[in-house]
Scaffold this active site. Structure first.
Site, PDB file in Angstrom:
ATOM      1  N   ASP A 100      26.619  23.839  -4.603  1.00 16.17           N
ATOM      2  CA  ASP A 100      26.320  22.245  -5.381  1.00 16.17           C
ATOM      3  C   ASP A 100      26.652  21.615  -5.464  1.00 16.17           C
ATOM      4  OD1 ASP A 100      29.486  23.372  -5.940  1.00 16.17           O
ATOM      5  OD2 ASP A 100      29.864  23.225  -7.429  1.00 16.17           O
ATOM      6  N   ASP A 103      30.410  16.367  -1.442  1.00 14.28           N
ATOM      7  CA  ASP A 103      31.389  16.072  -1.362  1.00 14.28           C
ATOM      8  C   ASP A 103      32.227  15.130  -0.233  1.00 14.28           C
ATOM      9  OD1 ASP A 103      33.219  14.367  -2.524  1.00 14.28           O
ATOM     10  OD2 ASP A 103      33.885  15.791  -4.644  1.00 14.28           O
ATOM     11  N   VAL A 155      31.493  14.063 -11.955  1.00 13.00           N
ATOM     12  CA  VAL A 155      30.559  14.375 -12.389  1.00 13.00           C
ATOM     13  C   VAL A 155      30.378  15.998 -12.682  1.00 13.00           C
ATOM     14  CG1 VAL A 155      28.366  13.814 -11.421  1.00 13.00           C
ATOM     15  CG2 VAL A 155      29.300  15.627 -10.749  1.00 13.00           C
TER      16      VAL A 155
END
Length: 182
Positions: A100, A103, A155
């Site tokens: 997803d 990071d 987010v």
């Protein structure tokens, strides 16, 4: 209070996500033609992206999941817990990791190293979101396929959460700081 009230800005719309997944699907279909890939999802955040992405990859494939945990609230703890490993033997197989968000890179680096030990023919990474500003020093791993490169903001939506909430938003939005700074 609705979830939308806690969103400062919609960063990527539902329509933009759908269009980009369609584009990635075309690329991945060409890449994995005749390769019988194992498509690995890293739970939980990837579920929404994974479901949409695999329907756009038009080749026979096998699906499997890993479940790692490294977050507490908004911060990566740096410690990984493998909650579920693959059920599929990937020795000699082509592996595509769907993620997803790329990071800090800690989880993805761990995942790649963990899977490499199982002897696959290849490992590639497709991430919906890439947040390079957050990469930890020493992480040299790069995604092979990127949906969107995003700024260093917290987010949520489209599978991404804050304390297990907001995953069901159909877009990616920036969470208001007052929500997670309390």
């Amino acid at each position: 209070m609705s979830m939308e009230q806690n969103i400062a800005q919609i960063l990527i719309t539902e329509e933009q996500i759908k269009n980009r997944i369609r584009e990635l699907g075309e690329v991945l279909t060409a890449e994995y033609a005749d390769k019988d890939p194992v498509i690995v999802g890293v739970l939980k955040g990837v579920v929404v992206f994974y479901a949409d992405m695999i329907r756009e990859i038009r080749v026979p494939c096998q699906l499997d999941f890993m479940w790692l945990s490294s977050y507490a609230g908004t911060n990566s703890t740096g410690s990984l817990l493998v909650r579920q490993d693959l059920k599929t033997d990937i020795r000699g197989r082509h592996v595509l990791i769907l993620e997803d968000i790329f990071d800090t890179g800690t989880s993805l680096d761990f995942t790649v190293r963990h899977l490499q030990e199982k002897g696959p023919a290849s490992i590639k990474i497709c991430t919906l979101l890439d947040k390079p500003e957050r990469r930890r020093p020493g992480i040299t791993l790069q995604a092979d396929y990127v949906g969107f490169t995003i700024p260093n903001a917290f987010v949520v939506g489209y599978g991404l959460d804050y304390d297990e909430k907001y995953r069901n938003l159909p877009y990616v939005g920036i969470l208001k700081p007052e929500v997670y700074e309390k």
